[in-house]
Design a protein around this motif. Sequence first.
Motif, PDB file in Angstrom:
ATOM      1  N   ARG A 227       0.830  -1.212   0.000  1.00 45.32           N
ATOM      2  CA  ARG A 227       0.000   0.000   0.000  1.00 45.32           C
ATOM      3  C   ARG A 227       0.862   1.260   0.000  1.00 45.32           C
ATOM      4  NH1 ARG A 227      -5.120  -0.607   2.178  1.00 45.32           N
ATOM      5  NH2 ARG A 227      -5.338   1.622   1.683  1.00 45.32           N
ATOM      6  N   ARG A 228       2.052   1.164   0.579  1.00 40.22           N
ATOM      7  CA  ARG A 228       2.962   2.316   0.589  1.00 40.22           C
ATOM      8  C   ARG A 228       3.657   2.512  -0.759  1.00 40.22           C
ATOM      9  NH1 ARG A 228       6.040   2.159   6.523  1.00 40.22           N
ATOM     10  NH2 ARG A 228       4.377   1.067   7.649  1.00 40.22           N
ATOM     11  N   ALA A 229       3.695   1.451  -1.577  1.00 44.99           N
ATOM     12  CA  ALA A 229       4.470   1.475  -2.821  1.00 44.99           C
ATOM     13  C   ALA A 229       4.012   2.559  -3.795  1.00 44.99           C
ATOM     14  CB  ALA A 229       4.394   0.107  -3.502  1.00 44.99           C
ATOM     15  N   LYS A 230       2.757   2.971  -3.686  1.00 46.78           N
ATOM     16  CA  LYS A 230       2.258   4.015  -4.583  1.00 46.78           C
ATOM     17  C   LYS A 230       2.936   5.350  -4.301  1.00 46.78           C
ATOM     18  CE  LYS A 230      -2.067   5.786  -6.501  1.00 46.78           C
ATOM     19  NZ  LYS A 230      -3.547   5.719  -6.449  1.00 46.78           N
ATOM     20  N   ALA A 231       3.340   5.556  -3.048  1.00 49.93           N
ATOM     21  CA  ALA A 231       3.952   6.831  -2.651  1.00 49.93           C
ATOM     22  C   ALA A 231       5.467   6.749  -2.538  1.00 49.93           C
ATOM     23  CB  ALA A 231       3.371   7.294  -1.315  1.00 49.93           C
ATOM     24  N   ILE A 232       5.991   5.523  -2.408  1.00 58.42           N
ATOM     25  CA  ILE A 232       7.422   5.355  -2.147  1.00 58.42           C
ATOM     26  C   ILE A 232       8.093   4.546  -3.253  1.00 58.42           C
ATOM     27  CG2 ILE A 232       9.133   4.427  -0.547  1.00 58.42           C
ATOM     28  CD1 ILE A 232       7.124   4.816   1.709  1.00 58.42           C
TER      29      ILE A 232
ATOM     30  N   ARG B 207       2.736   1.008 -10.340  1.00 57.63           N
ATOM     31  CA  ARG B 207       3.171   0.739  -8.971  1.00 57.63           C
ATOM     32  C   ARG B 207       2.082   1.124  -7.970  1.00 57.63           C
ATOM     33  NH1 ARG B 207       7.252   4.102  -8.675  1.00 57.63           N
ATOM     34  NH2 ARG B 207       6.146   5.627  -7.434  1.00 57.63           N
ATOM     35  N   GLY B 208       1.792   0.195  -7.063  1.00 53.78           N
ATOM     36  CA  GLY B 208       0.784   0.466  -6.048  1.00 53.78           C
ATOM     37  C   GLY B 208      -0.634   0.148  -6.480  1.00 53.78           C
TER      38      GLY B 208
ATOM     39  N   MET C 120      12.492   3.679 -13.388  1.00 59.47           N
ATOM     40  CA  MET C 120      11.235   3.036 -13.012  1.00 59.47           C
ATOM     41  C   MET C 120      10.744   3.530 -11.650  1.00 59.47           C
ATOM     42  SD  MET C 120      12.134  -0.831 -14.310  1.00 59.47           S
ATOM     43  CE  MET C 120      10.879  -1.602 -13.268  1.00 59.47           C
ATOM     44  N   ALA C 121      11.676   3.703 -10.711  1.00 54.99           N
ATOM     45  CA  ALA C 121      11.308   4.136  -9.360  1.00 54.99           C
ATOM     46  C   ALA C 121      10.801   5.569  -9.327  1.00 54.99           C
ATOM     47  CB  ALA C 121      12.512   3.989  -8.431  1.00 54.99           C
TER      48      ALA C 121
ATOM     49  N   LEU D 123       8.407   9.891  -1.978  1.00 50.46           N
ATOM     50  CA  LEU D 123       9.668   9.624  -1.298  1.00 50.46           C
ATOM     51  C   LEU D 123      10.433   8.578  -2.087  1.00 50.46           C
ATOM     52  CD1 LEU D 123      11.483   9.951   1.254  1.00 50.46           C
ATOM     53  CD2 LEU D 123      10.198   8.054   2.268  1.00 50.46           C
ATOM     54  N   LEU D 124      11.727   8.831  -2.293  1.00 47.50           N
ATOM     55  CA  LEU D 124      12.609   7.898  -3.000  1.00 47.50           C
ATOM     56  C   LEU D 124      13.628   7.346  -2.016  1.00 47.50           C
ATOM     57  CD1 LEU D 124      13.638   6.610  -5.659  1.00 47.50           C
ATOM     58  CD2 LEU D 124      15.064   8.659  -5.968  1.00 47.50           C
ATOM     59  N   LEU D 125      13.698   6.011  -1.916  1.00 53.67           N
ATOM     60  CA  LEU D 125      14.640   5.346  -1.026  1.00 53.67           C
ATOM     61  C   LEU D 125      15.715   4.650  -1.850  1.00 53.67           C
ATOM     62  CD1 LEU D 125      12.131   3.701   1.498  1.00 53.67           C
ATOM     63  CD2 LEU D 125      13.256   5.938   1.671  1.00 53.67           C
TER      64      LEU D 125
END
Length: 265
Positions: free
Chosen positions: A79-84, A111-112, A163-164, A171-173
């Motif tokens: 669920r966080r993948a859409k934002a991160i 994504r997400g 892609m990221a 937010l990008l990690l």
Amino acid sequence: MLTLSHVSKTFKVDDNKDNDRKALIDVSLEVAEGEFLTVIGGNGSGKTTLLNVIAGVFMSDEGSIILNGVNLTKVKEHRRAKAIGRVFQDPMVGTVAGMSVEENMSLALRRGTIPSLQWGLTAKNRTLFTNELSKLQLGLEKRLFTKAGLLSGGQRQALTLVMATLRRPELLLLDEHTAALDPKTAKTVMDLTERLIQEQHLTAIMITHNMKDAIRYGNRLVMMSEGRIILDVKGEEKANLTVEELIQKFQSAGDVLPDDMLLSK
């Protein structure tokens, strides 16, 4: 803005509670919108656990994680993948080897959401993919139909980075995303990273063992030791740091520098 408030994470090793490993201890951190934060620390300092807790790979035992006003503390990873967006150390992790470049990018575009290639493979999206890949200046825009597994490590990591950031994450990690690359390729990917972050005004957190990169890139630097943040510098103070000063701070904290950090001097 990303806000971590009093976040702790302990891993159970066995039935003996005395052997529990405290990976994060009462960590509080605010990362402003558009800030590029580099994180350094010895092995076991809590760097990767910090990213995993933010991404939702692990749930924190205590504390809260809020991203742009949304409380993510108990939200699952998918669920966080859409934002991160996230890029890992291993270039093979971020892409599917048996899928083409454009198929991988189609997945990233969704994504997400529920994965589906049919929605993403359109003429409009193919134009988007071509335009984004051409910015890399690696010729990947001419290899849309090439399997990702046939790309070099550097090309594959550059593809993963695009892609990221394809949907401009909140937010990008970046988890030591150049550590597996040769020095020349690592420099290319780092420069690309900096350019994408600046052009898209991304908020980013990058773990690195390369102390020169920690000083050279980003506008803020955090050092971790034994699950805690022991140094937090930004602006002119960060710009004026030297590798020797960082080594002294490591030693004063009682940390042993990993070999790859010593080589980065």
